[in-house]
Design an enzyme around this catalytic site. Structure first.
Site, short mmCIF file in Angstrom:
data_model
loop_
_atom_site.label_atom_id
_atom_site.label_comp_id
_atom_site.label_asym_id
_atom_site.label_seq_id
_atom_site.Cartn_x
_atom_site.Cartn_y
_atom_site.Cartn_z
CB SER A 41 4.01 0.63 5.52
OG SER A 41 4.02 1.84 4.82
N1 SAH Z 1 -0.79 3.57 3.68
C1 SAH Z 1 -1.14 2.83 2.47
C2 SAH Z 1 0.00 2.71 1.51
C3 SAH Z 1 0.14 3.91 0.73
S1 SAH Z 1 1.23 3.72 -0.65
C4 SAH Z 1 -1.62 1.44 2.82
O1 SAH Z 1 -1.79 1.15 4.00
O2 SAH Z 1 -1.85 0.67 1.91
C5 SAH Z 1 1.17 5.39 -1.18
C6 SAH Z 1 -0.13 5.77 -1.86
O3 SAH Z 1 -0.05 7.16 -2.14
C7 SAH Z 1 -0.35 5.08 -3.20
O4 SAH Z 1 -1.62 4.51 -3.23
C8 SAH Z 1 -0.21 6.21 -4.22
O5 SAH Z 1 -1.04 6.04 -5.36
C9 SAH Z 1 -0.64 7.40 -3.38
N2 SAH Z 1 -0.16 8.70 -3.87
C10 SAH Z 1 1.04 9.02 -4.42
N3 SAH Z 1 1.09 10.32 -4.72
C11 SAH Z 1 -0.12 10.86 -4.36
C12 SAH Z 1 -0.68 12.16 -4.42
N4 SAH Z 1 -0.02 13.19 -4.91
N5 SAH Z 1 -1.93 12.32 -3.95
C13 SAH Z 1 -2.64 11.28 -3.44
N6 SAH Z 1 -2.16 10.02 -3.35
C14 SAH Z 1 -0.91 9.81 -3.81
#
Ligand code: SAH
Length: 191
Positions: A41
């Site tokens: 983000s």
């Molecule tokens: N806050 C993070 C960005 C997250 S992007 C940062 O600072 O970088 C969203 C993340 O959620 C991704 O890594 C994706 O693989 C993960 N994600 C998506 N669906 C998920 C699920 N069901 N369980 C766990 N992680 C998940």
């Protein structure tokens, strides 16, 4: 906003959490790709979400979607223990390397579907969700402790509402809409 949070925000080098060719863009306030269709983000949103979580150094925090580990660093800095769940092994592995290198020893990592939270360590004082489900998973509400706060984007693909869920000491849950946001979706694993 607490001065210590702002100070940490300015001191944390976001370029550590993205790969070439995005390192040069790390200081710009916009989302950036972190591979596998996922994004980190914009920094101002991470700052806002962390502020809304009202962290204290005594708290146990659940994070869903470790991603690059950038948000995780804020949680580890201002809470006692962080339990971070990520679906993709490659992202988890790199996030762990970065956070280890920064010296964080209060983070536990789990590979799996965050829709199920992390039952063995529940309840959590705080829950931070970094990917958007269509509706708030009941399991996460159940794993939130009394007097707990959860920050979660909720809604369809491409745009969602950022919601603050609070549970009072009697277990009563209230939801407050904070902002319109756009997160990647919280993938649902179907068996
Ligand atoms: N806050 C993070 C960005 C997250 S992007 C940062 O600072 O970088 C969203 C993340 O959620 C991704 O890594 C994706 O693989 C993960 N994600 C998506 N669906 C998920 C699920 N069901 N369980 C766990 N992680 C998940």
């Amino acid at each position: 906003m607490e001065a210590s949070l702002l100070q940490f925000f300015s001191s944390l080098d976001r370029s550590r959490f993205v790969d070439d060719p995005y390192k040069t863009l790390a200081q710009v306030d916009r989302p950036l790709p972190i591979g596998y269709g996922q994004t980190i983000s914009q920094p101002s949103l991470v700052l806002y979400m962390t502020d809304q979580l009202q962290l204290e150094k005594t708290q146990k925090v659940l994070e869903i979607g470790t991603g690059s580990g950038y948000q995780t660093a804020f949680l580890a800095q201002f809470a006692a223990e962080v339990y971070s769940v990520e679906l993709l092994g490659q992202l988890q592995c790199r996030a762990k390397e970065r956070l280890d290198a920064l010296g964080y020893r209060n983070i536990q990592y789990k590979l799996g579907d965050g829709n199920f939270g992390w039952a063995e360590h529940a309840p959590f004082d705080r829950i931070m969700v970094g990917a958007a489900p269509r509706t708030i998973p009941q399991t996460l509400i159940e794993q939130l402790a009394p007097q707990g706060i959860m920050i979660i984007p909720v809604g369809p693909t491409y745009w969602q509402e950022l919601v603050k869920v609070t549970k009072d000491e009697t277990g009563r849950v209230t939801e407050q809409k904070l902002l319109d946001v756009s997160f990647v979706e919280l993938v649902e694993i179907r068996n």
